[in-house]
Design a protein around this motif. Structure first.
Motif, PDB file in Angstrom:
ATOM      1  N   SER A  55       0.842  -1.193   0.000  1.00  0.00           N
ATOM      2  CA  SER A  55       0.000   0.000   0.000  1.00  0.00           C
ATOM      3  C   SER A  55       0.878   1.243   0.000  1.00  0.00           C
ATOM      4  O   SER A  55       1.822   1.350   0.782  1.00  0.00           O
ATOM      5  CB  SER A  55      -0.908  -0.008   1.223  1.00  0.00           C
ATOM      6  OG  SER A  55      -1.710   1.135   1.229  1.00  0.00           O
ATOM      7  N   ILE A  56       0.563   2.171  -0.871  1.00  0.00           N
ATOM      8  CA  ILE A  56       1.281   3.438  -0.938  1.00  0.00           C
ATOM      9  C   ILE A  56       0.440   4.529  -0.288  1.00  0.00           C
ATOM     10  O   ILE A  56       0.945   5.377   0.433  1.00  0.00           O
ATOM     11  CB  ILE A  56       1.616   3.790  -2.400  1.00  0.00           C
ATOM     12  CG1 ILE A  56       2.556   2.731  -2.974  1.00  0.00           C
ATOM     13  CG2 ILE A  56       2.226   5.186  -2.503  1.00  0.00           C
ATOM     14  CD1 ILE A  56       2.746   2.803  -4.469  1.00  0.00           C
ATOM     15  N   SER A  57      -0.861   4.477  -0.543  1.00  0.00           N
ATOM     16  CA  SER A  57      -1.822   5.404   0.069  1.00  0.00           C
ATOM     17  C   SER A  57      -3.180   4.712   0.050  1.00  0.00           C
ATOM     18  O   SER A  57      -3.287   3.567  -0.383  1.00  0.00           O
ATOM     19  CB  SER A  57      -1.877   6.724  -0.705  1.00  0.00           C
ATOM     20  OG  SER A  57      -2.512   6.533  -1.959  1.00  0.00           O
ATOM     21  N   ALA A  58      -4.222   5.408   0.460  1.00  0.00           N
ATOM     22  CA  ALA A  58      -5.557   4.810   0.469  1.00  0.00           C
ATOM     23  C   ALA A  58      -5.992   4.377  -0.934  1.00  0.00           C
ATOM     24  O   ALA A  58      -6.735   3.405  -1.086  1.00  0.00           O
ATOM     25  CB  ALA A  58      -6.567   5.794   1.052  1.00  0.00           C
ATOM     26  N   ASP A  59      -5.524   5.056  -1.954  1.00  0.00           N
ATOM     27  CA  ASP A  59      -5.934   4.749  -3.327  1.00  0.00           C
ATOM     28  C   ASP A  59      -4.826   4.229  -4.222  1.00  0.00           C
ATOM     29  O   ASP A  59      -5.055   4.004  -5.413  1.00  0.00           O
ATOM     30  CB  ASP A  59      -6.542   6.002  -3.973  1.00  0.00           C
ATOM     31  CG  ASP A  59      -7.877   6.361  -3.369  1.00  0.00           C
ATOM     32  OD1 ASP A  59      -8.640   5.441  -3.014  1.00  0.00           O
ATOM     33  OD2 ASP A  59      -8.155   7.565  -3.239  1.00  0.00           O
ATOM     34  N   ASP A  60      -3.628   4.034  -3.677  1.00  0.00           N
ATOM     35  CA  ASP A  60      -2.497   3.624  -4.503  1.00  0.00           C
ATOM     36  C   ASP A  60      -1.765   2.435  -3.897  1.00  0.00           C
ATOM     37  O   ASP A  60      -1.597   2.366  -2.674  1.00  0.00           O
ATOM     38  CB  ASP A  60      -1.516   4.790  -4.665  1.00  0.00           C
ATOM     39  CG  ASP A  60      -2.153   5.963  -5.378  1.00  0.00           C
ATOM     40  OD1 ASP A  60      -2.313   5.877  -6.606  1.00  0.00           O
ATOM     41  OD2 ASP A  60      -2.511   6.945  -4.695  1.00  0.00           O
TER      42      ASP A  60
END
Length: 160
Positions: A55-60
């Motif tokens: 996971s990089i961010s909530a959407d990435d």
């Protein structure tokens, strides 16, 4: 990049262009199916070819995929649409595949969901991006095998 453009191929992407359409039927209602498909971090638990998700961010997220072909694809995925009410989950793909992927969910009888999967991508990873056209059917078979495995894995996961 929108998830359903007339031409999903960015000018910088070079390689074979693939369009995939699959339909899964799973033994769970659309809400439970949507929750499982929206939880990208847990794909490796039920989809064997999804080897890792960072996971990089909530959407990435950064995703590693390896099917029967002897190559691991690295993808950067950006969630563009997450709409449970309409049953749509869509992502933009970058990395070894450039394009988009989308699940669209519909009820398919009591406690069942039909999940339509659409994908348009350019295979940008060398040496596969330079694969001769006669190998493209093998790449399609590889993708189909991966998708059947994903359907079976999701069905098992949703049965609990």
């Amino acid at each position: 990049m929108p998830c359903d453009p007339a031409d999903p191929r960015p000018a910088a992407a070079r390689g074979p262009h693939f369009v995939f359409r699959h339909s899964w039927t799973v033994p769970a209602d659309p809400s439970a199916t949507f929750a499982a498909l929206a939880d990208l971090a847990h794909y490796p638990r039920w989809w064997p070819q999804v080897r890792a998700v960072a996971s990089i961010s909530a959407d990435d997220a950064h995703v590693l995929i390896r099917s029967a072909a002897p190559v691991t694809l690295e993808l950067d995925m950006h969630r563009e649409v997450v709409d449970e009410r309409s049953g749509v989950l869509a992502t933009v793909l970058d990395g070894d595949l450039v394009g988009w992927a989308r699940f669209t969910l519909h009820p398919d009888g009591p406690g069942r969901t039909r999940a339509r999967y659409d994908q348009e991508v350019i295979l940008a990873k060398a040496p596969l991006s330079h694969a001769p056209a006669f190998l493209h059917p093998l790449m399609r078979l590889n993708h189909a095998w991966m998708m059947r495995s994903g359907e079976r894995g999701l069905a098992r996961a949703l049965r609990g």
